[in-house]
Design an enzyme around this catalytic site. Sequence first.
Site, mmCIF file in Angstrom:
data_model
loop_
_atom_site.group_PDB
_atom_site.id
_atom_site.type_symbol
_atom_site.label_atom_id
_atom_site.label_comp_id
_atom_site.label_asym_id
_atom_site.label_seq_id
_atom_site.Cartn_x
_atom_site.Cartn_y
_atom_site.Cartn_z
ATOM 1 N N ASP A 354 27.089 42.872 45.130
ATOM 2 C CA ASP A 354 28.405 43.476 44.961
ATOM 3 C C ASP A 354 28.264 44.950 45.307
ATOM 4 O O ASP A 354 27.167 45.525 45.251
ATOM 5 C CB ASP A 354 28.917 43.283 43.537
ATOM 6 C CG ASP A 354 30.441 43.328 43.461
ATOM 7 O OD1 ASP A 354 31.064 43.871 44.385
ATOM 8 O OD2 ASP A 354 30.999 42.839 42.469
ATOM 9 N N CYS A 355 29.365 45.576 45.664
ATOM 10 C CA CYS A 355 29.282 46.898 46.284
ATOM 11 C C CYS A 355 28.747 47.957 45.325
ATOM 12 O O CYS A 355 29.279 48.146 44.232
ATOM 13 C CB CYS A 355 30.640 47.274 46.851
ATOM 14 S SG CYS A 355 31.057 46.218 48.247
#
Length: 825
Positions: A354-355
């Site tokens: 995830d970012c």
Amino acid sequence: MGHFFSLSLHRHLSSSISSRVGTSSKSLNLLAFLLYKRIAFFFFIAHYSVLTHSFVATMAAAPAAGRSILISAVVLLTLAILVSAQQPKFACDVSTNPGLKSFPFCDTSLSIKIRVEDLLKRLTLQEKLGWLANSAKGVTRLGIPDYEWWSEILHGVSYTGPGVKFTDLVPGATSFPQVILTAASFNESLFRAIGKVVSTEARAMYNVGLAGLTFWSPNVNIYRDPRWGRGQETPGEDPLLVSKYGVAYVRGLQEREDGDKEKLKIASCCKHYTAYDVDNWKGIQRYYFNALVSKQDLDDTFNPPFKSCVLEGNVASVMCSYNQVNGKAACGDPDLLAGVIRGQWKLNGYIVSDCDSLEVMFNAQHYTKTPEEVVALGVNSGLDLNCGSFLSKNAQAAVDRGLLKEEAVNKAAYNNFATMMRLGFFDGDPRKQLYGNLGPKDVCTEAHRELSREAARQGIVLLKNTPGSLPLSQSSIKSLAVIGPNANNGYTMIGSYEGKPCRYTTPLEGLSTHVSTVYEAGCADVSCTSAQVEAAKKAAAGADAVVLVVGSDQSIERESQDRVNITLPGQQQLLISSVAEVAKGPVVLVIMSGGGMDVKFAKDDRKITSILWVGFPGEAGGAAIADVIFGAHNPSGKLPMTWYPQSYADKVNMTMMSMRADLSTGFPGRSYRFYKGSTVYPFGYGLSYTKFTHQILHAPTLISVRPSDSNHACKSSNCSSIDIEALNAMEGFEIHMKVKNTGEMRGRHTVLLFWSSPRVHNAPEKQLIGFKKLDLEVEEERMVKFEVDVGKHLSVVDEEGIRKLGLGKHVLHIGDLKHSLNVMI
């Protein structure tokens, strides 16, 4: 290509200006440079309307002698924009660089394995590291351009993430209902059809340089708690429904029309792995939340959708989540990544964080002492791609310190490049490939927009309907009061992870096509801090019927914002009750929300004659709502999540991850599978304008199983359950039933097959094991067949995460029918 064009244009403008006004004019040469800078910028964003504004400003500031040159520059700039907007990014462009033909990685006749291995041999370590981040760095010497991995496609092509741009060329894409409403249709063929349409629009946008090929959707987390702000993105609380949705949507997105199983139409991603469902609740943030999850809950609730995505959907990617699971960072746990996703499930694709997850591990979780250790941990655990810049900034240092070996980098790069080769990125010009004919004409087509409307119609759930209320009759209803903060708000309808829709049809607009309407918002917005009750009452009192459109929006529930209360916001209840009190005809309450609401007051209020839940119904939501209210469509949606009372939110700590009830501590459990308490509306609930009957025609009453070991202890002793792995291969069985429409209106019907196990290993109260969607005319009856896999459908996960088959009485539930069968050795 774009950079080369920009530099050439700068040189052309400089020489043009010099030849016309003299080489000694530094100011005009500067003007050329500034103009080049503007051109380069607008070449990148390709937005003509903003360009026009910039041009006017530049013209005003330019000397008269330079204005004709500026006009010429704008013509060139316009051409540049048109060229850039029509140029997809791809490698191995042998038409412009014939020398690339000699490289095996550009040879489409070779296997992907040989091609990737050849490419890796030609890359430096730095070049390989450049392809372990979402903003991948091109390798000009090998004809490989930059590439942006991060795009979203949750319920339509989205502008969330830098990989997608909407311009005048493609100003919007079809916006389907938010996932939670589509899931309420319980229609696998619909899930897949939506995926197919969305991937077609994505490919069309890729062909004109406005999108990539990798998209980080769907969200297959379990909607564990009603307060979760991202529950709207998910298919609900049931592992089977979430799994079926994930598989169907992924297959719709990825599978090619030519049947090539190795190649991909686009690459999708099932996220967020795993046990992720707390964003920001009472200050507790997802970035440092440690989800304490039992092995039993992990294996029978949280992980099944991801397993199905990989094994049945052949998804191209899995995204690991921000949170920790039992003290280990999800993106830094080799057991979860290399062990399960890559090892047990054999993912054919890449694992992405995830970012900024790696940065979160270091700065928020303080998981390691140095940044290099985080990067090494992630890659060594099985992470292939980092969304964010943390890996790019620290990977070389991790290699230099000996924490990260080039062999591990090669493995990650291999998975990434193999995915891109399956997408055709290394096959030359995509416009000469299978989907090369797709373009702007294939986005927002009439058929696509109609499918969005149909998806909303199929998902809408009728929760209450007093006889004589819905559907409204256009012959008897001549005036309609449409009231509420969501009645005329198009943006609310499309939910989160949205794109730019083709066009909106709000509830007010949809209803107005059927009958004369009067509109009052009733509240300034959904927070409804001060309801305008008197104006709403006046409108209601003068109309033949009232439709109230209330609920929430992204200010109430969304990513990074969980709810505390699960009641209607602000003074919405006051508005609803006040309007209902003065209404002289039917009062239809339409709830637009991602999560369930405690609306028991409305359920019990006789003046409120009907209640509809419409989720966030997408761009055509208003038309679909009107179709249901006026009877053009018979509602068939079923709730994909439990609607709890507010007392549940008051009592239960959202961060407690346990699914199973513990009455000794007062914990009532979660989801219909384990919850022991009252509900406002249960999972699977939904009414119709007609009536359906069920009849079981065939189902076994006895299932015999045999241990593979003739001396197994359960053959001589009274066992309550037996390990599935200890049994010989078991034959499944079929359930045959008849469904009949006994009402007065054609309608779709959702048949839900539930099962209850013997009371072993704290098994679910009941569990969905199958569902079917039927379309029946009045008095029509249809045969329905369910295939039941004994080991898969009738087993439970024990406290150690081992799948067991309960011995004794099992019960099948279909509507009000129950059928018992015994499982014996």
